[in-house]
Write an enzyme that holds these catalytic residues in place. Structure first.
Site, PDB file in Angstrom:
ATOM      1  N   ASP A 265       0.875  -1.166   0.000  1.00  0.00           N
ATOM      2  CA  ASP A 265       0.000   0.000   0.000  1.00  0.00           C
ATOM      3  C   ASP A 265       0.918   1.222   0.000  1.00  0.00           C
ATOM      4  OD1 ASP A 265      -2.085   1.749  -0.001  1.00  0.00           O
ATOM      5  OD2 ASP A 265      -3.214   0.739   1.577  1.00  0.00           O
TER       6      ASP A 265
HETATM    7  C1  BGC Z   1      -4.964   3.224  -0.177  1.00  0.00           C
HETATM    8  C2  BGC Z   1      -5.007   2.228  -1.322  1.00  0.00           C
HETATM    9  C3  BGC Z   1      -4.786   2.935  -2.611  1.00  0.00           C
HETATM   10  C4  BGC Z   1      -3.447   3.669  -2.554  1.00  0.00           C
HETATM   11  C5  BGC Z   1      -3.090   4.408  -3.808  1.00  0.00           C
HETATM   12  C6  BGC Z   1      -3.737   4.098  -0.227  1.00  0.00           C
HETATM   13  O1  BGC Z   1      -3.836   5.138   0.668  1.00  0.00           O
HETATM   14  O2  BGC Z   1      -5.038   2.548   1.046  1.00  0.00           O
HETATM   15  O3  BGC Z   1      -6.232   1.546  -1.308  1.00  0.00           O
HETATM   16  O4  BGC Z   1      -4.843   2.039  -3.681  1.00  0.00           O
HETATM   17  O5  BGC Z   1      -3.508   4.609  -1.504  1.00  0.00           O
HETATM   18  O6  BGC Z   1      -3.893   5.499  -3.975  1.00  0.00           O
END
Ligand code: BGC
Length: 738
Positions: A265
């Protein structure tokens, strides 16, 4: 002329002969097996090139190997539409003029359709959008289990039940990947709250992990064949999920045979050695805004960038893991960017709008409809009062990383107006004011919703308008602002915000043709439920919100969605809040409720929910016959068929979701009272009867024995229970496993 033709044919044939193919290096030859291409490509890479594959080069991309014609990887959120382009190093939008997508309904809405064909339709359409925008990986779907109604991200997931989520996620993934775009299932694992999400350590017993929190991921990997998975922000048993030996090395790779990439993530990586040894492949989102960490390029300082190279150069770590990781990334690239047969995709098309509308219409849930006040008959209606901020508020923007820039978004008010005017007058009063702005990532809808009037003034106007109408439809609920349905923070309470409860209670007094449409991705308390004849659960429905809702409210479409999670009366009726733990203490959250999540808890403790898991009404009625079994004994490797007749006893066509639950009557380990093990959505004309059949085999009877570390189906007696919801049980039959 003839001679020329023969030359051309021979030329073409020659071009198609293996001779030409032999001249290609193996990795470029798509007649070769995938693994041979991966191995060949790997053998040509320098250590630096391998490391470059493993970390971001911009907010959403990573490098390929230009020297060898191996393309970059481009990621996009996900999961409800293709995110607008952002700047190279920042979250801010790049202000492109050609990146306005179709916003599909939130995944709660998809789950509420209980229709795997809708999952496929969704996946194909969003995959086409991703492909057209040249994305390699779609950052979705999300399948974290709904543990508490306070989780700010429940709207991005598929509800409380592992079986339902497993069945719905598979066709979504297959649909996306049919476009040569990887689905990235997230967030692995036990990411069930936003409070302290980057640090909280989730402690959950092994059986609960296996039976409740992992099945949808396992189905995504083994049945959906997902090419990517995203590690979660939180810790699991003391280790961050983006580098977690048990989850990533042991379960995902060894047990489930995952051969795709593990993507972090954004900002979920914390340590180079952990990332090397504990299962991560690609690092994204570690400190990039403003390039503050790097002298010239912040990405060089990523845990899996220069620090990794240094450890290799000094001999402190070997290259075995590096090769594995690089192979995983190469495999991803061959499956996507280097698949020359993949289609080209399409973007923001009418067909995608139509798919979004169909999914939305099938996902809307009619929770209550006393005296059949719905559907509204336009022929008998002169004036409708629409009240509530959510009738006009844009919902495709906000909520965190799933925020979109939609080509269009039809609001509930506009949808009703388009459907009913000029024959029916539609008047509007806002009734309350919610948050203006203030969403995670600070995205603004661009809608100016400032209103300086006091609560009393707003209410007075709404009541005056409501009194004069034949129908009052209130559109309220939550929104995508912080502490509502939004990433980065949880809700602060299960109650409706912004004085809505008081307003609804007053509206109910002035007009008996009163409908509440709750727009949310979470359960809310409804202290006014007994005064309100009709309640509709709408989710965030995306571009076609207004058209879908209007179609349901006036009866152009018969509602057929059912709840993918339980609606407790109050927060303390939810197990995470009744027995704890939420949001945890001293950085640890203990899932003390164990298996008893959602309806499993309501069943066990006899706590009546406000609306049950699986509940949803129709404008027609269905009658169930008696459940019949093809045999009352099942062998360990056999099958039996459970069948039940369902008849449409009303006057209009409609779809019913028939649910099969199984109860284990005696077991060496305690089991939930019953568990969902089958569902079928059937469409019936008035008077029509169908026989719905479920195949039952031993795999549906299993539980996870944590002592033996395996799934077991114990011989003994079981009930096959047929219900229209988890509490509306129609019929059952017993059988035994020999
Ligand atoms: C989120 C993800 C997301 C990623 C990219 C993170 O803060 O938890 O679900 O895909 O950001 O935007």
């Amino acid at each position: 002329m003839k001679h020329l033709l023969i030359t051309i044919i021979m030329g073409c044939a020659g071009w198609m002969l293996p001779l030409a193919a032999q001249e290609l290096p193996v990795y470029l030859d798509d007649t070769q097996a995938l693994e041979a291409r991966v191995d060949d490509a790997l053998s040509r890479l320098t250590t630096e090139e391998k490391v470059a594959l493993l970390h971001a080069q911009s907010k959403f991309s990573s490098a390929g190997v230009a020297r060898l014609g191996i393309p970059e990887v481009w990621m996009t959120d996900g999961p409800h539409g293709i995110r607008p382009e952002v700047l190279w190093d920042e979250w801010s939008q790049a202000e492109w003029t050609n990146d306005s997508c179709i916003a599909f309904p939130a995944l709660t809405a998809l789950a509420a359709t209980w229709n795997v064909e809708m999952g496929r339709k969704y996946g194909v359409a969003i995959g086409e959008e991703a492909r057209y925008r040249n994305k390699t990986v779609l950052l979705g779907p999300g399948v974290n289990i709904y543990r508490t109604p306070l989780n700010g991200r429940n709207f991005e997931y598929m509800g409380e039940d592992p079986f339902l989520a497993s069945k719905m996620v598979v066709p979504y993934i297959q649909g996306v990947q049919s476009n040569g775009v990887a689905a990235c299932v997230k967030h692995f694992a036990v990411n069930n709250q936003e409070t302290d999400r980057g640090s909280v350590d989730v402690q959950v017993d092994e059986r609960t992990l296996r039976e409740i929190y992992l099945p949808a991921f396992k189905a995504a990997v083994q049945e959906g064949k997902a090419w990517a998975i995203m590690g979660a922000y939180n810790k699991f048993r003391g280790e961050h999920c983006c580098h977690n030996d048990y989850l990533l090395n042991q379960i995902l790779r060894e047990e489930w045979g995952f051969d795709g990439v593990v993507v972090s993530d954004w900002g979920g990586v914390h340590d180079t050695r952990e990332a090397i040894y504990k299962g991560l492949d690609m690092e994204f989102g570690s400190w990039t805004d403003g390039l503050s960490w790097g002298a010239s390029n912040a990405y060089d300082n990523y845990y899996l960038a220069q620090p990794y190279l240094k450890l290799i150069a000094s001999g402190e770590v070997g290259t075995e893991e590096l090769d594995e990781k690089a192979k995983n990334v190469l495999r991803l690239i061959f499956r996507t960017e280097m698949d020359r047969s993949r289609p080209f995709g399409s973007f923001a098309t009418e067909a995608h709008g139509k798919a979004a509308r169909e999914i939305a219409q099938e996902g809307i849930v009619l929770l209550k409809n006393d005296d059949h006040i719905l559907p509204i008959d336009p022929a008998k209606t002169k004036k409708i009062a629409v009240i509530g901020e959510n009738a006009i508020k844009m919902m495709t923007v906000g909520g965190g990383s799933s925020s979109l820039k939609a080509k269009y978004e039809i609001s509930p008010l506009d949808g009703l107006r388009q459907r009913l005017e000029p024959d029916v007058e539609v008047v509007y009063a806002r009734g309350y004011v919610g948050d203006v702005g203030g969403s995670y990532n600070n995205v603004s809808t661009g809608q100016d919703l400032t209103d300086d009037r006091s609560e009393a003034e707003m209410m007075a106007e709404a009541l005056a308008v409501a009194k004069t109408a034949d129908y009052v439809i209130f559109f309220g609920g939550l929104n995508k602002s912080e502490h509502q349905d939004s990433e980065g923070a949880d809700r602060l309470s299960m109650d409706l915000p912004y004085n809505q409860d008081a307003l609804i209670a007053e509206l109910a007094k002035v007009n008996e043709n009163f409908v509440v449409v709750n727009i949310s991705g979470n359960a809310v308390t409804m202290p006014w439920i007994n005064q309100t004849p009709a309640v509709v659960q709408s989710w965030y429905l995306g571009s076609e919100t207004g058209t879908a809702l209007a179609a349901i409210l006036v009866g152009d479409v018969n509602p057929s969605g059912k709840l993918p999670f339980s609606y407790p009366v109050k927060l303390s009726d939810n197990s995470a809040h009744a027995v704890g733990d939420y949001p945890g203490t001293d950085g640890v959250v203990k899932y003390k409720e164990g298996l008893l999540v959602g309806y499993r808890w309501h069943d066990e403790k006899n706590i009546e929910p406000l609306f049950s898991f699986g509940h949803g009404l129709s404008y027609t009625t269905f009658q169930y016959g008696k459940a019949a079994l093809s045999s009352n004994a099942l062998s360990a490797d056999g099958q039996l068929i459970c069948s039940v007749e369902v008849t449409n006893t009303g006057r209009r066509a409609g779809s019913e979701i028939v649910q099969l639950y199984i109860a284990d009557k005696k077991s060496s380990l305690p089991r939930p009272v019953k568990e969902l093990k089958g569902f079928k959505k059937v469409k019936l004309e008035p008077g029509e009867t169908v026989t719905v059949e479920f195949t039952i085999d031993a795999s549906l009877l299993q539980f996870y024995d944590d002592q033996m570390a395996q799934w077991v189906a114990e011989p003994g007696k079981f009930d096959a229970i047929i219900g229209a919801s988890a509490t509306d049980i129609k019929t059952s039959a017993s059988f035994s496993l020999k």
